[in-house]
Design a protein around this motif. Structure first.
Motif, PDB file in Angstrom:
ATOM      1  N   THR A 112      32.399  19.758  60.300  1.00  0.00           N
ATOM      2  CA  THR A 112      32.492  20.776  61.339  1.00  0.00           C
ATOM      3  C   THR A 112      32.456  22.146  60.656  1.00  0.00           C
ATOM      4  OG1 THR A 112      33.748  19.358  62.829  1.00  0.00           O
ATOM      5  CG2 THR A 112      33.955  21.732  63.157  1.00  0.00           C
ATOM      6  N   LEU A 113      31.496  22.975  61.043  1.00  0.00           N
ATOM      7  CA  LEU A 113      31.269  24.242  60.356  1.00  0.00           C
ATOM      8  C   LEU A 113      30.928  25.348  61.346  1.00  0.00           C
ATOM      9  CD1 LEU A 113      28.855  23.115  57.471  1.00  0.00           C
ATOM     10  CD2 LEU A 113      31.186  23.935  57.168  1.00  0.00           C
ATOM     11  N   ARG A 114      31.232  26.603  60.946  1.00  0.00           N
ATOM     12  CA  ARG A 114      30.652  27.743  61.633  1.00  0.00           C
ATOM     13  C   ARG A 114      29.137  27.696  61.429  1.00  0.00           C
ATOM     14  NH1 ARG A 114      30.723  31.994  59.430  1.00  0.00           N
ATOM     15  NH2 ARG A 114      30.480  33.476  61.148  1.00  0.00           N
ATOM     16  N   VAL A 115      28.399  28.031  62.466  1.00  0.00           N
ATOM     17  CA  VAL A 115      26.943  28.002  62.368  1.00  0.00           C
ATOM     18  C   VAL A 115      26.451  28.958  61.288  1.00  0.00           C
ATOM     19  CG1 VAL A 115      24.816  28.563  63.602  1.00  0.00           C
ATOM     20  CG2 VAL A 115      26.584  27.178  64.709  1.00  0.00           C
ATOM     21  N   GLY A 116      27.055  30.136  61.192  1.00  0.00           N
ATOM     22  CA  GLY A 116      26.646  31.073  60.160  1.00  0.00           C
ATOM     23  C   GLY A 116      26.824  30.508  58.765  1.00  0.00           C
ATOM     24  N   ASP A 117      27.946  29.806  58.525  1.00  0.00           N
ATOM     25  CA  ASP A 117      28.174  29.179  57.222  1.00  0.00           C
ATOM     26  C   ASP A 117      27.166  28.067  56.971  1.00  0.00           C
ATOM     27  OD1 ASP A 117      30.329  30.854  56.807  1.00  0.00           O
ATOM     28  OD2 ASP A 117      31.785  29.419  57.616  1.00  0.00           O
ATOM     29  N   PHE A 118      26.897  27.291  58.005  1.00  0.00           N
ATOM     30  CA  PHE A 118      25.920  26.206  57.893  1.00  0.00           C
ATOM     31  C   PHE A 118      24.566  26.746  57.440  1.00  0.00           C
ATOM     32  CE2 PHE A 118      22.411  23.818  59.589  1.00  0.00           C
ATOM     33  CZ  PHE A 118      22.746  22.491  59.375  1.00  0.00           C
ATOM     34  N   LYS A 119      24.132  27.840  58.057  1.00  0.00           N
ATOM     35  CA  LYS A 119      22.807  28.367  57.738  1.00  0.00           C
ATOM     36  C   LYS A 119      22.747  28.932  56.323  1.00  0.00           C
ATOM     37  CE  LYS A 119      21.033  29.198  62.349  1.00  0.00           C
ATOM     38  NZ  LYS A 119      20.403  30.155  63.266  1.00  0.00           N
ATOM     39  N   ARG A 120      23.842  29.494  55.849  1.00  0.00           N
ATOM     40  CA  ARG A 120      23.838  29.984  54.476  1.00  0.00           C
ATOM     41  C   ARG A 120      23.754  28.829  53.486  1.00  0.00           C
ATOM     42  NH1 ARG A 120      27.038  34.055  56.792  1.00  0.00           N
ATOM     43  NH2 ARG A 120      28.932  32.813  56.647  1.00  0.00           N
ATOM     44  N   MET A 121      24.367  27.697  53.840  1.00  0.00           N
ATOM     45  CA  MET A 121      24.370  26.543  52.943  1.00  0.00           C
ATOM     46  C   MET A 121      23.047  25.799  52.940  1.00  0.00           C
ATOM     47  SD  MET A 121      28.101  25.039  53.994  1.00  0.00           S
ATOM     48  CE  MET A 121      27.796  23.463  53.218  1.00  0.00           C
ATOM     49  N   HIS A 122      22.323  25.859  54.045  1.00  0.00           N
ATOM     50  CA  HIS A 122      21.106  25.056  54.198  1.00  0.00           C
ATOM     51  C   HIS A 122      19.931  25.976  54.489  1.00  0.00           C
ATOM     52  CE1 HIS A 122      23.545  21.436  54.092  1.00  0.00           C
ATOM     53  NE2 HIS A 122      24.376  22.076  54.889  1.00  0.00           N
ATOM     54  N   ASN A 123      19.521  26.696  53.433  1.00  0.00           N
ATOM     55  CA  ASN A 123      18.489  27.711  53.614  1.00  0.00           C
ATOM     56  C   ASN A 123      17.467  27.683  52.491  1.00  0.00           C
ATOM     57  OD1 ASN A 123      17.287  29.897  54.986  1.00  0.00           O
ATOM     58  ND2 ASN A 123      18.207  31.343  53.540  1.00  0.00           N
ATOM     59  N   VAL A 124      17.362  26.551  51.784  1.00  0.00           N
ATOM     60  CA  VAL A 124      16.449  26.471  50.648  1.00  0.00           C
ATOM     61  C   VAL A 124      15.474  25.333  50.869  1.00  0.00           C
ATOM     62  CG1 VAL A 124      16.218  26.122  48.161  1.00  0.00           C
ATOM     63  CG2 VAL A 124      18.150  27.426  49.058  1.00  0.00           C
ATOM     64  N   VAL A 125      14.194  25.630  50.732  1.00  0.00           N
ATOM     65  CA  VAL A 125      13.158  24.609  50.761  1.00  0.00           C
ATOM     66  C   VAL A 125      12.870  24.204  49.324  1.00  0.00           C
ATOM     67  CG1 VAL A 125      10.744  24.156  51.238  1.00  0.00           C
ATOM     68  CG2 VAL A 125      12.107  25.394  52.894  1.00  0.00           C
ATOM     69  N   ASN A 126      13.066  22.927  49.008  1.00  0.00           N
ATOM     70  CA  ASN A 126      12.805  22.404  47.675  1.00  0.00           C
ATOM     71  C   ASN A 126      11.797  21.274  47.804  1.00  0.00           C
ATOM     72  OD1 ASN A 126      12.769  21.289  45.159  1.00  0.00           O
ATOM     73  ND2 ASN A 126      14.980  21.040  44.955  1.00  0.00           N
TER      74      ASN A 126
END
Length: 341
Positions: A308-322
Motif C-alpha cells: 500500500t503506497l502513496r501514488v506519488g511514491d509509487f511513481k517515483r519508484m517505478h519510473n525506469v524503462v530497462n
C-alpha cells in the motif's frame, strides 16, 4: 526542439544511432491471426458487457470497445485537430516544446519514462486536463480550435473510463463509487502521439515495453497499426477496429484488485510507410491518494500481494524503462509483500 522527429529528413536512409536498440529486444510481433484483442459492444445488455469486460481484463488486460457512446464526429474532429497540430511549421510549435518533465503541458520527443540512454521514435504533445475545473487555458492556442475539440473529447473519454470502472465494481463486488474521488480525481492526462515513418523499423521502437502506472487508459488508436501487447510470452499486434477505443488497465487497478485484473506490458512499433497518430487518455489518481489491495480481494489464503503506497511514491519508484529486463514493474511490487503494507 532539434530533437523533434518531424525535423528528421523524410527520405533519410537510416536512423540516428541514439535510436538503435539491441536486436534481441526487438522480437517482432506474432503473425498469428488467431490471437486478437476482444471487441466488446457496449450497446449490449449490461450484464453481458460487464462479463465481457471482466473476462477480457483477466485474460488480456486489454480490449477494444465499440458503440461506446462517444460520437464518431468527436473522434474525427479529435484526429483532425491533432494532425493539424503536428503539421504546423516548426516555428509555430517551438513555444510548446520543453524537455522539463515537471511541466504538465508540453511538446517533446521520446518517452516520459526514465531510460538507460535509449531514444524512442515518437513525438508527443502531453496535455493535462485538471479536475474538476477542466480549465484548458494553458493548452496550446494553435490550431485555433484545439482547446475546444480536445477539451470536449477529453470529457467524453473520461466519462467512458468511469463507466467501465463502474461496470468493474458491479462485476467484482466493490461498492459502486469505489473509483470515485481521489483515486480517479487527480487529473486526466493526454498523450497525443505522433509516430513519423521510420527508415528502419526493425531497429527501433516508438515506445518501449511498459505498463501504464495510473488507473485505466482509453486509447484512440488511429487507423495505422502500431500498438503491440504482450501475451503468453509473445507480442500481438493490435488491428484497430473503426470507431473503437482500446482500453487497458493501469497498475493502480491491478493493485486494488490484488492481481485479479492485470496491467499488461505493451509497446509501440514503427513502420516505414505511413505516419501514425494515437491519443492515450489516462485517468490519474491524486499523488497523495493511498492505494493498496481492497479488502474484498484479501482474506484467508489470499494475502495482500502488493504494498500500500502513496501514488506519488509509487511513481517515483517505478519510473525506469530497462530493456535488459523488460519492464515488469509488477515483479518489484510483488517482491515487497505484506510485511511492508
Amino acid at each position: 526542439m532539434e530533437n523533434m522527429l518531424h525535423l528528421t529528413p523524410a527520405h533519410a536512409s537510416s536512423i540516428p544511432d541514439g535510436f538503435l536498440l539491441p536486436a534481441d529486444h526487438l522480437r517482432p510481433a506474432t503473425a498469428a491471426v488467431a490471437v486478437s484483442l476482444p471487441v466488446i459492444d457496449m450497446s449490449q445488455g449490461r450484464d453481458e458487457v460487464r462479463r465481457a469486460i471482466l473476462d477480457a481484463g483477466k485474460e488480456h488486460g486489454f480490449f477494444q470497445v465499440v458503440n461506446h457512446g462517444v460520437p464518431e464526429q468527436v473522434l474525427r474532429d479529435m484526429e483532425a485537430v491533432c494532425h493539424e497540430f503536428f503539421q504546423m511549421p516548426a516555428a509555430d510549435k517551438a513555444e510548446f516544446y520543453s524537455e522539463d518533465k515537471s511541466k504538465p503541458n508540453r511538446l517533446f520527443s521520446g518517452t516520459n519514462y526514465e531510460t538507460l540512454g535509449e531514444r524512442y521514435w515518437r513525438d508527443c504533445l502531453r496535455l493535462v486536463y485538471p479536475l474538476p475545473s477542466g480549465d484548458t487555458k494553458d493548452w496550446p492556442h494553435k490550431p485555433q480550435r484545439l482547446r475546444e475539440v480536445v477539451g470536449n473529447y477529453t470529457a467524453l473519454a473520461r466519462g467512458l473510463a468511469m463507466e467501465i470502472l463502474r461496470l468493474l465494481c458491479e462485476g467484482m463486488g466493490l461498492r459502486p463509487d469505489y473509483f470515485v474521488g481521489d483515486i480517479s480525481g487527480g487529473r486526466v492526462a493526454l498523450d497525443i502521439n505522433s509516430y513519423p515513418p521510420c527508415p528502419d523499423p526493425s531497429r527501433t521502437l516508438g515506445l518501449p515495453p511498459h505498463c501504464d502506472r495510473d488507473l485505466i487508459t482509453i486509447l484512440l488508436p488511429g487507423a495505422v497499426p502500431g500498438l503491440e501487447v504482450a501475451y503468453r510470452g509473445d507480442w500481438i499486434r493490435v488491428q484497430p477496429v473503426p470507431n473503437s477505443f482500446v482500453v487497458n488497465f493501469g497498475l493502480q487497478l491491478e493493485v486494488v484488485t490484488n492481481g485479479t485484473l492485470k496491467s499488461v506490458e505493451h509497446r509501440a512499433a514503427t513502420n516505414s510507410a505511413a505516419p501514425r497518430l494515437s491519443v492515450a487518455t489516462f485517468i490519474v489518481p491524486l499523488d497523495d491518494c493511498v492505494v493498496g489491495p481492497a479488502e474484498e480481494f484479501v482474506g484467508e489464503g489470499n494475502p495482500p500481494r502488493y504494498r500500500t503506497l502513496r501514488v506519488g511514491d509509487f511513481k517515483r519508484m517505478h519510473n525506469v524503462v530497462n530493456l535488459g529486463s523488460s519492464l515488469n514493474q509488477i515483479t518489484n511490487l510483488k517482491n515487497n509483500q505484506q510485511k511492508e503494507i
